[in-house]
Motif scaffolding. Structure first.
Motif, PDB file in Angstrom:
ATOM      1  N   PHE A 145       0.850  -1.198   0.000  1.00  0.00           N
ATOM      2  CA  PHE A 145       0.000   0.000   0.000  1.00  0.00           C
ATOM      3  C   PHE A 145       0.883   1.245   0.000  1.00  0.00           C
ATOM      4  O   PHE A 145       1.705   1.424   0.890  1.00  0.00           O
ATOM      5  CB  PHE A 145      -0.901   0.011   1.241  1.00  0.00           C
ATOM      6  N   THR A 146       0.691   2.093  -1.009  1.00  0.00           N
ATOM      7  CA  THR A 146       1.478   3.337  -1.079  1.00  0.00           C
ATOM      8  C   THR A 146       0.604   4.580  -0.922  1.00  0.00           C
ATOM      9  O   THR A 146       1.109   5.656  -0.629  1.00  0.00           O
ATOM     10  CB  THR A 146       2.223   3.440  -2.424  1.00  0.00           C
ATOM     11  N   GLU A 147      -0.701   4.449  -1.151  1.00  0.00           N
ATOM     12  CA  GLU A 147      -1.603   5.606  -1.044  1.00  0.00           C
ATOM     13  C   GLU A 147      -2.039   5.775   0.412  1.00  0.00           C
ATOM     14  O   GLU A 147      -2.459   4.813   1.053  1.00  0.00           O
ATOM     15  CB  GLU A 147      -2.834   5.417  -1.940  1.00  0.00           C
ATOM     16  N   PRO A 148      -1.970   7.001   0.950  1.00  0.00           N
ATOM     17  CA  PRO A 148      -2.267   7.214   2.375  1.00  0.00           C
ATOM     18  C   PRO A 148      -3.743   7.458   2.683  1.00  0.00           C
ATOM     19  O   PRO A 148      -4.106   7.635   3.840  1.00  0.00           O
ATOM     20  CB  PRO A 148      -1.445   8.470   2.696  1.00  0.00           C
ATOM     21  N   ASP A 149      -4.611   7.484   1.655  1.00  0.00           N
ATOM     22  CA  ASP A 149      -6.001   7.901   1.873  1.00  0.00           C
ATOM     23  C   ASP A 149      -6.836   6.908   2.676  1.00  0.00           C
ATOM     24  O   ASP A 149      -7.864   7.277   3.248  1.00  0.00           O
ATOM     25  CB  ASP A 149      -6.694   8.161   0.528  1.00  0.00           C
ATOM     26  N   PHE A 150      -6.439   5.623   2.667  1.00  0.00           N
ATOM     27  CA  PHE A 150      -7.267   4.597   3.302  1.00  0.00           C
ATOM     28  C   PHE A 150      -6.456   3.815   4.335  1.00  0.00           C
ATOM     29  O   PHE A 150      -5.274   3.539   4.118  1.00  0.00           O
ATOM     30  CB  PHE A 150      -7.803   3.617   2.248  1.00  0.00           C
ATOM     31  N   SER A 151      -7.113   3.439   5.420  1.00  0.00           N
ATOM     32  CA  SER A 151      -6.502   2.542   6.395  1.00  0.00           C
ATOM     33  C   SER A 151      -6.338   1.176   5.740  1.00  0.00           C
ATOM     34  O   SER A 151      -7.325   0.585   5.275  1.00  0.00           O
ATOM     35  CB  SER A 151      -7.402   2.439   7.629  1.00  0.00           C
TER      36      SER A 151
END
Length: 658
Positions: free
Chosen positions: A422-428
Motif C-alpha cells: 500500500f502506497t496511497e495514504p487515503d485509506f486505512s
C-alpha cells in the motif's frame, strides 16, 4: 467575511468563503473513505462473497439480511459503493459564484455540486488539474458501471436504525446523504464549466476581488490560491509540498502579507518519511519477486505512480529485476502516462530541460519502449493472453472495493509468496483488507505522502507571517493514537481558528477601506491646502458612480439651460443656483493660547472645567459657555449676537479653512 465548512476530511476539503460581494467555493473534495463500509465489487463471480450470511440484530428486532453481510468478523453493506458528499444544507449552493480547484484529488465531488444544486457559476483550475481530474472521474465511473449491482440497499440508511447498527456503520457520518457515483454525462457537463488558468494569472471576479493560482509543488498543476481586494488578502493553502518531486516547486513568497491564511491538506502520514517509504517499497518488491511471488500495488492512475515508476527505473538493473514484467492496469492508463509527458511547463526545472534535448521528462517512456512496463485498460482482452508471473501489477482502486485490484486480491490472496504494498495514504490498509480476511499474502504499508508535515508548515508560517490562520480542528491537537506527540499539531501565536464539518466561522478582520477613482478633469479642479508639512488636503464635491464594484468620483453635472418658451408667463422661473459649500475647518483650539486671546479682548473671568472630551470654558461676567472638544467647538450664549460673533471669530483664528 464568513467561512462555511462543508467537509470534515482535512485532506479532501470543501469550504465556501464569502468575501465582499462574492461567494467562492474552495475545492470540492469527495470523501471516498465511506466505500470501506461496502463489500468489494468482483469482476467475476465470487462464490466466497455470494455465500456470506446476512446481519440481524442480537435481539432480532432489526433484520437487514438482504442489505448487510457479515464477513471476517465485520459487517458490510452489500450494494453499489456510495460516497460521503460535502454538506449541502448549510447554505444555498446555487448562490456560489466560482469554484477554485487546488488539485485533481480535490475536485472529485464537482459533478454533485455543479449538476444538482442550481450552480450557474464558473470553475477555475489549471490544465493538468482538469485533464487528470477528468481521467480519475472517468476511471471511477468505469469501475462502477462495469460491475452493476442488481439491488440497491437503502433501509440500513434509516436514521432510526443507524444507532443499532454494528460499528463502524454506527459511527458513519450522515449516511442518509451518501450518494452513488455520478455518470459520464454528468462528468462532461461539470467539466464544461471549467475555465483554465495559469500560475500567477490574475482573474477578476465582478470587479470585487482578484484570484490567482500559485504553484503548490504537490502534483501536476496543483495550486494554492490568492484571493485579494485592494486592501485585503486571503491565502488558501491546500495540498502543498516542499519536496523535490516531479511538479514545479512551491511558490512561497506570494503568500506573504496575508490577513487570513486558510490551511488544509497537510500530510496524512506525519511520521513517515517519503524517501524512506520509497526505499522500503523497492526492497519489499525485490524480496517478493526473488522468492517467486507477485507484487500488487493498489494505486491511483496518476500522481505517486509516476514517482514509483521513476524509482523502479533506477532500481531494476541493480536489483536484477530486468526480466520482471510490470503491468499498469486502468481504463485510463494510456492517457495518464501520455499526459505526464506532455505537460512539460508544469514540471520541475530538471524535467523541463529534458524536453528540449529532446527526451521524455519521465523515464517510464523508456520502460514502455523496452517492454518492461506494459499498460492495459482492464484484465480482459490482451492482458489475459500476455500475462506472465512473477510480476508487479499497479492498479486501482486503493480502497480495494472496486476496480481490477479486487480480482488480483481474490487471485493472489491465498498464497504467502505474494505481497500487496500500500502506497496511497487515503485509506486505512487494515480496513481496506477487512473483507478479504483471512489472508495468506503478505501486506506491506509504505504510505508515500509528500504534502507538508507539521514541522515544514510551522517554518512556512513563520516566513509568510499571516495575521490569522484557519485550519481543520484535527491540526490543533495530536492524533488520538499518539496523544503525547505535541509536535504533530499546529502551535501558533495567536492560536489558529479551528473548523469542523458544518461549522461557520466569522473571520476576524473587518474591511476598512475601499478604493475610489477620480476623473482627471475633477482632479484638475482641486486646490489642495497644506495642513502640516508634507500633507495636503482638498475638499471635493462630486457624484459617486458605482458599477461592477468599481467606484468613480465624477464632476457634478451642471443644470441644463431652460429652453425659451413662446407662451407668455407672468413669473419667469430662474434655475436654482447651486450654493458654494461652506469651507471645512481643520485643526484644534489650544487652550492656553485661546485664554490669552480672550484676555486681550477684555474677557478675564474665565472658569475652566476639564471633561472626558475636552474642556468647558465658563465666561462668568458674560454668562456664556464655550465647549472645546476634539471634533467641534460650541458657543452657548443667550441674546448676545455681537459677543457670539466675536467669540466665533476668535475660535476661527486657530483653525484652518479648507
Amino acid at each position: 467575511m464568513k467561512l462555511y465548512c462543508l467537509s470534515g476530511h482535512p485532506t479532501l476539503p470543501c469550504n465556501v468563503l464569502k468575501f465582499k460581494s462574492t461567494t467562492i467555493m474552495l475545492d470540492c473534495g469527495l470523501d471516498t473513505t465511506s466505500v470501506l463500509n461496502f463489500l468489494p465489487l468482483p469482476l467475476v463471480h465470487s462464490p466466497r462473497l455470494s455465500k456470506l450470511t446476512g446481519w440481524t440484530s442480537k435481539d432480532g428486532t432489526v433484520n437487514l439480511e438482504k442489505e448487510l453481510k457479515e464477513c471476517a468478523g465485520r459487517v458490510f453493506v452489500d450494494s453499489q459503493p456510495e460516497f460521503c458528499l460535502p454538506e449541502r444544507e448549510l447554505l444555498d449552493l446555487s448562490t456560489i459564484d466560482v469554484i477554485l480547484i487546488s488539485n485533481y484529488h480535490c475536485m472529485m465531488a464537482l459533478p454533485y455540486i455543479t449538476e444538482h444544486t442550481g450552480f450557474t457559476g464558473t470553475v477555475y483550475a489549471t490544465e493538468p488539474t482538469l485533464q487528470i481530474g477528468r481521467l480519475l472521474m472517468e476511471e471511477l465511473v468505469n469501475f462502477m458501471e462495469r460491475v452493476p449491482k442488481a439491488q440497491s440497499a437503502t433501509c440500513w440508511k434509516n436514521k432510526d436504525l443507524q444507532r443499532v447498527l454494528p460499528g463502524p456503520l454506527k459511527e458513519a457520518v450522515d449516511v442518509w446523504t451518501w450518494k452513488r457515483c455520478y455518470s459520464m454525462h454528468e462528468v462532461n457537463s461539470a467539466l464544461s464549466k471549467v475555465q483554465l488558468v495559469g500560475y500567477s494569472q490574475k482573474v477578476e471576479l465582478f470587479g470585487a476581488v482578484q484570484v490567482s493560482p500559485l504553484s503548490s509543488g504537490y502534483s501536476l498543476g496543483s495550486s494554492n490560491w490568492i484571493i485579494q481586494s485592494h486592501h485585503e488578502k486571503v491565502s488558501y493553502v491546500s495540498g502543498s509540498s516542499l519536496l523535490t518531486t516531479h511538479p514545479q516547486p512551491m511558490d512561497q513568497s506570494s503568500l506573504k502579507n496575508s490577513d487570513v491564511l486558510i490551511l488544509t491538506g497537510l500530510t496524512q502520514m506525519p511520521t513517515a518519511n517519503p524517501d524512506g517509504m520509497l526505499g522500503e517499497f523497492c526492497s519489499n518488491l525485490a524480496m517478493t519477486i526473488r522468492a517467486g511471488g507477485n507484487v500488487l500495488v493498489p494505486c491511483y492512475s496518476s500522481g505517486v505512480i509516476y514517482d514509483l515508476l521513476e524509482c523502479l527505473y533506477q532500481f531494476i538493473e541493480s536489483a536484477n529485476l530486468g526480466t520482471t514484467p510490470f503491468y499498469f492496469i486502468s481504463p485510463v492508463a494510456n492517457s495518464s502516462l501520455e499526459f505526464s509527458q506532455i505537460f512539460a511547463e508544469w514540471l520541475c526545472h530538471n524535467k523541463q530541460t529534458k524536453v528540449y534535448l529532446p527526451e521524455p521528462p519521465f523515464p517510464h517512456a523508456e520502460l514502455i519502449q523496452t517492454n518492461k512496463l506494459k499498460h492495459y485498460p482492464s484484465i480482459h482482452g490482451d492482458f489475459s493472453s500476455e500475462f506472465r508471473q512473477p510480476c508487479v501489477v499497479f492498479t486501482g482502486h486503493p480502497s480495494l472495493r472496486f476496480g481490477d485490484v479486487v480480482h488480483f486480491m481474490e487471485l493472489w490472496g491465498k498464497s504467502s509468496l505474494n505481497t500487496v504494498i500500500f502506497t496511497e495514504p487515503d485509506f486505512s490498509y487494515l480496513d481496506a483488507l477487512a473483507p478479504y480476511q483471512p489472508l495468506a499474502m503478505k501486506c506491506v504499508y509504505c504510505p508515500i505522502d509528500t504534502r507538508l508535515n507539521f514541522h515544514q508548515v510551522s517554518k512556512l508560517l513563520k516566513e509568510v507571517q499571516p495575521l490569522h490562520v484557519v485550519c481543520p480542528e484535527q491540526y490543533t491537537q495530536p492524533p488520538l493514537s499518539q496523544s503525547h506527540r505535541s509536535d504533530l499539531m499546529l502551535e501558533l501565536t495567536p492560536p489558529p481558528m479551528p473548523y469542523r464539518r458544518c461549522s461557520v466561522l466569522n473571520l476576524p478582520f473587518r474591511r476598512r477601506y475601499e478604493r475610489v477613482y477620480i476623473l482627471p478633469e475633477l482632479a484638475n479642479s482641486l486646490t489642495p491646502n497644506e495642513v502640516k508639512p508634507g500633507v495636503s488636503v482638498a475638499t471635493v464635491s462630486a457624484v459617486l458612480h458605482s458599477k461592477d464594484n468599481k467606484h468613480t468620483l465624477q464632476s457634478v453635472p451642471k443644470p441644463p439651460p431652460v429652453a425659451p418658451s413662446k407662451k407668455r408667463k407672468r413669473v419667469v422661473e430662474e434655475p436654482p443656483v447651486g450654493l458654494a459649500p461652506k469651507p471645512l475647518l481643520s485643526g484644534a483650539v489650544p487652550l492656553e493660547s485661546f485664554l490669552v486671546t480672550l484676555q486681550k479682548h477684555g474677557i478675564t473671568e474665565v472658569k475652566v472645567e476639564e471633561t472626558p472630551d475636552g474642556h468647558i470654558l465658563h465666561l462668568q461676567a458674560e454668562d456664556t459657555l464655550i465647549q472645546l472638544e476634539d471634533d467641534g467647538t460650541h458657543i452657548v450664549c443667550d441674546n448676545n449676537e455681537p459677543l457670539r460673533t466675536t467669540l466665533r471669530d476668535l475660535v476661527l483664528r486657530f483653525l484652518q479653512k479648507l
